[in-house]
Scaffold this active site. Structure first.
Site, mmCIF file in Angstrom:
data_model
loop_
_atom_site.group_PDB
_atom_site.id
_atom_site.type_symbol
_atom_site.label_atom_id
_atom_site.label_comp_id
_atom_site.label_asym_id
_atom_site.label_seq_id
_atom_site.Cartn_x
_atom_site.Cartn_y
_atom_site.Cartn_z
ATOM 1 C CG HIS A 123 -1.975 -1.035 1.228
ATOM 2 N ND1 HIS A 123 -2.814 -1.265 0.156
ATOM 3 C CD2 HIS A 123 -2.309 -1.959 2.176
ATOM 4 C CE1 HIS A 123 -3.634 -2.284 0.448
ATOM 5 N NE2 HIS A 123 -3.338 -2.722 1.648
ATOM 6 C CG ASP A 160 -2.722 -8.527 0.606
ATOM 7 O OD1 ASP A 160 -1.990 -8.898 1.529
ATOM 8 O OD2 ASP A 160 -3.760 -7.838 0.788
ATOM 9 C CG HIS A 162 -6.453 -5.487 1.687
ATOM 10 N ND1 HIS A 162 -5.974 -6.491 2.502
ATOM 11 C CD2 HIS A 162 -7.560 -4.997 2.279
ATOM 12 C CE1 HIS A 162 -6.770 -6.592 3.566
ATOM 13 N NE2 HIS A 162 -7.741 -5.704 3.462
ATOM 14 C CG ASP A 246 -4.889 -10.119 3.254
ATOM 15 O OD1 ASP A 246 -4.687 -10.566 2.107
ATOM 16 O OD2 ASP A 246 -4.635 -8.945 3.577
#
Ligand SMILES: [Zn+2]
Length: 339
Positions: A123, A160, A162, A246
């Site tokens: 991120h 991931d 996200h 995740d």
């Protein structure tokens, strides 16, 4: 040969109750050290990534800010992203571990390796730390591969749950780094739509796969459909993976409902695509906040790196959700990217 950069910074303490916490690495360490099938791993030490390497991606202002906050006793950069006195060193060592894996792969004869560190990185944008991430390890590694090893093309695959927004931002206009991210649509940070496909000279070099909640292990088939042709067309010298876990059904932050088997199989698809192009493979730990699941995923991934035919130990069982129809998404990706 597969290599492991196992980073000794469990010491970096966390905010109380924060999901991105040192216990994540403790669980992974215990799983690896308790698995005699992983004794064949070579280990490399990274050290802290040099300022010069970080500045290939990040602004001096961001790096100065994180360093000063750590030296000043710590604080928060946003609602999710904390800095402790150890964080500057910990983040640079997590990044340095991945650079050591890249060195082992591109100059040391290793076919692949996994840097297991924290905090995660995908991120972190060139000028902004966010989403638990202080520096963007995979972005720094891609630039390191180009600057230090002469790699011309680097493929980044982000599995991931996200969206890897920071990585996308770092290379959005750059045709030499192809960024492929699969992620749950609508989840933090709400970017990564299908039509975010790169800009300028980098048009087409960003591929987003926004997924419905409870996609489950059907994601493996989507990877099989789109990743090999993308890799064959791009011909990467190196494949770097944002290996977040995740997307597992028991993860407290994600809702994609994959199994450990499905997640390890995703890595397997990437590994096959890298092998088919003669490219090395360097993985970097991102998310994964159920520590038992995370440990099983990392150990399973390492066994897969050592032996592509190795069965997956999946103590948490299958994904138990009806397979959604991803054919429309797959077709949109094929149409948009001319596959
Ligand atoms: Zn994540």
């Amino acid at each position: 040969m597969a290599v492991l950069a196992f980073l000794d910074h469990d010491a970096g303490h966390a905010e109380p109750g924060h999901p991105e916490r040192p216990a994540r690495l403790g669980a992974v360490r215990a799983a690896i050290e308790g698995d005699e099938r992983l004794t064949g791993l070579a280990r490399v030490e990274g050290g802290a990534a040099a300022r010069e390497a970080l500045e290939r991606v990040h602004t001096a202002a961001l790096l100065d800010r994180v360093e000063a906050l750590a030296e000043g006793g710590g604080g928060v950069l946003d609602a999710d992203t904390y800095v402790t006195p150890a964080s500057w060193d910990v983040a640079r060592r997590a990044c340095g571990g991945l650079l050591a894996v890249v060195d082992a792969v591109l100059a040391g004869g290793a076919a692949g390796g996994f840097a297991v560190g924290r905090p995660p990185g995908h991120h972190a944008a060139p000028d902004q730390a966010m989403g638990f991430c202080l520096v963007n390890h995979v972005a720094v590694a891609a630039r390191h591969a180009q600057a230090a090893h002469g790699a011309e093309r680097v493929l980044v695959v982000d599995l991931d749950a996200h969206h890897g927004n920071g990585t996308q931002d770092a290379f959005y206009d750059d045709p030499s780094v192809l960024v492929v991210s699969s992620h749950q649509a609508g989840l933090y940070p709400s970017t990564g739509a299908l039509d975010e496909a790169g800009g300028g000279a980098g048009a087409g070099a960003t591929v987003n796969l926004p997924l419905p909640a409870r996609t489950g292990d059907a994601l493996v088939d989507l990877y099989r459909a789109v990743l090999p042709p993308l890799a064959a067309r791009f011909r990467p010298d190196l494949v770097v993976v944002s290996a977040g876990f995740d997307a597992h059904r028991l993860d407290p932050l994600g809702g994609l409902s994959l199994s450990v088997t499905g997640l390890v199989d995703l890595v397997g698809v990437v590994q096959e695509a890298a092998d088919a192009q003669g490219a090395g493979l360097a993985l970097s730990l991102e998310g994964g906040y159920n520590t038992g699941v995370l440990a099983a995923c990392v150990a399973g991934t390492l066994r897969r790196l050592l032996d592509p035919t190795a069965p997956v130990d999946d103590p948490f069982g299958p994904s138990r959700c009806p397979a959604p129809d991803l054919t429309t998404l797959a077709q949109h990706v094929r149409d948009l990217h001319g596959l």
